[in-house]
Write an enzyme that holds these catalytic residues in place. Structure first.
Site, PDB file in Angstrom:
ATOM      1  N   HIS A   1      32.559  40.163  22.011  1.00 18.49           N
ATOM      2  CA  HIS A   1      32.272  41.411  21.313  1.00 18.49           C
ATOM      3  C   HIS A   1      33.548  42.015  20.743  1.00 18.49           C
ATOM      4  O   HIS A   1      34.674  41.704  21.169  1.00 18.49           O
ATOM      5  CB  HIS A   1      31.574  42.410  22.242  1.00 18.49           C
ATOM      6  CG  HIS A   1      32.424  42.890  23.377  1.00 18.49           C
ATOM      7  ND1 HIS A   1      33.457  43.786  23.224  1.00 18.49           N
ATOM      8  CD2 HIS A   1      32.382  42.599  24.708  1.00 18.49           C
ATOM      9  CE1 HIS A   1      34.014  44.042  24.388  1.00 18.49           C
ATOM     10  NE2 HIS A   1      33.387  43.326  25.305  1.00 18.49           N
TER      11      HIS A   1
ATOM     12  N   GLU B   1      29.245  40.610  31.625  1.00 12.05           N
ATOM     13  CA  GLU B   1      30.621  40.619  32.100  1.00 12.05           C
ATOM     14  C   GLU B   1      30.663  40.609  33.626  1.00 12.05           C
ATOM     15  O   GLU B   1      29.708  41.019  34.301  1.00 12.05           O
ATOM     16  CB  GLU B   1      31.355  41.855  31.559  1.00 12.05           C
ATOM     17  CG  GLU B   1      32.838  41.935  31.896  1.00 12.05           C
ATOM     18  CD  GLU B   1      33.657  40.740  31.417  1.00 12.05           C
ATOM     19  OE1 GLU B   1      33.436  39.622  31.934  1.00 12.05           O
ATOM     20  OE2 GLU B   1      34.532  40.930  30.544  1.00 12.05           O
ATOM     21  N   TRP B   2      31.741  40.087  34.159  1.00  9.52           N
ATOM     22  CA  TRP B   2      31.992  40.119  35.607  1.00  9.52           C
ATOM     23  C   TRP B   2      31.742  41.538  36.110  1.00  9.52           C
ATOM     24  O   TRP B   2      32.221  42.516  35.516  1.00  9.52           O
ATOM     25  CB  TRP B   2      33.446  39.718  35.854  1.00  9.52           C
ATOM     26  CG  TRP B   2      33.804  39.289  37.245  1.00  9.52           C
ATOM     27  CD1 TRP B   2      33.531  39.934  38.400  1.00  9.52           C
ATOM     28  CD2 TRP B   2      34.530  38.102  37.611  1.00  9.52           C
ATOM     29  NE1 TRP B   2      34.041  39.254  39.475  1.00  9.52           N
ATOM     30  CE2 TRP B   2      34.661  38.112  39.010  1.00  9.52           C
ATOM     31  CE3 TRP B   2      35.100  37.046  36.898  1.00  9.52           C
ATOM     32  CZ2 TRP B   2      35.338  37.110  39.709  1.00  9.52           C
ATOM     33  CZ3 TRP B   2      35.761  36.044  37.586  1.00  9.52           C
ATOM     34  CH2 TRP B   2      35.873  36.076  38.984  1.00  9.52           C
TER      35      TRP B   2
END
Length: 249
Positions: free
Chosen positions: A16, A116-117
């Site tokens: 992104h 995401e993590w």
């Protein structure tokens, strides 16, 4: 046989564009930030150059797209697969453009598998803040905190991230391995975040997450993975590739 054979299925990694926390290096996992105006420009520029009929990412050759549920990733998807990149993204998948429509809803999956993590207690912090806090709590001895090895308090461990990425890789291989020697197009695209996409690269190459493989991945950029020698047992990554000619060139 050329490793640059575009008929071999590829996995395109799309990070992104810029957010407010991207600019200052804060860990951004579950916090649902939108792209900045410059982040929109980054992705729109990538889309104009690399996405479209006859370009590097040709929607007609894409078998499936997996998108993180976060707004910044959904906006990025929308910009990448919109025929006119000047459209302001709404964050709704396939909401503004013919390329998104051409993919078909059945080809797009929004999933936490490529989110995401989860940084847990470290959400919104800088690396130095995380390490200082852990040191105060006596968590780290001679080795400074490393997310690839230590994971995140209140968030995900490296094993949890590995498990979900391996699950996604299995799905991708189900699509691509039957097409490894040509036949119907089987490119796939992942639209997600900087750290999880670098983690994906490690798992694609069958490396543990704590393997010291230095990587950089700019906001709005595209990475490319594939199979060396059209061999499913030789997953690899491109360190560079020639771009296809388009009619406008």
């Amino acid at each position: 046989m050329s490793d640059l054979d575009a008929t071999t299925p590829r996995v395109f990694l799309a990070r992104h564009g810029e957010t407010e926390w991207t600019k200052n290096g804060r860990y951004t996992g579950t916090t649902d930030l939108a792209l900045t105006p410059y982040g929109i420009t980054q992705v729109a520029g990538t889309a104009r150059q690399l996405v479209g009929p006859g370009k590097l990412i040709d929607p007609a050759k894409v078998a499936h797209v997996w998108v993180s549920p976060r707004t910044r990733a959904r906006q990025t998807f929308d910009l990448l697969f919109t025929s006119t990149s000047s459209t302001t993204p709404t964050g709704e998948i396939g909401s503004s453009g013919s390329n998104a429509t051409q993919l078909g809803e059945e080809k797009v999956t929004v999933t936490e598998d490529i989110a995401e993590w989860d940084y847990g207690d470290y959400e919104g912090l800088l690396v130095e803040e995380i390490r200082a806090g852990r040191k105060e709590r006596g968590l780290d001895g001679k080795k400074a905190w490393n997310i690839w090895r230590d994971g995140c308090e209140g968030g995900e461990s490296a094993k949890q991230v590995t498990d979900r990425l391996d699950r996604l890789i299995d799905k991708i291989r189900e699509i691509q391995v039957p097409c490894i020697n040509g036949g119907k197009p089987a490119d796939v695209v992942l639209v997600a975040h900087g750290l999880i996409l670098r983690a994906f690269v490690k798992r694609w190459l069958k490396y543990p997450l704590d393997d010291p493989l230095p990587m950089m991945f700019s906001p709005g950029a595209i990475g490319v993975l594939s199979y060396k020698n059209r061999n499913p047992d030789e997953p690899g990554f491109y360190i560079g590739m020639a771009l296809p000619m388009t009619d406008s060139q």
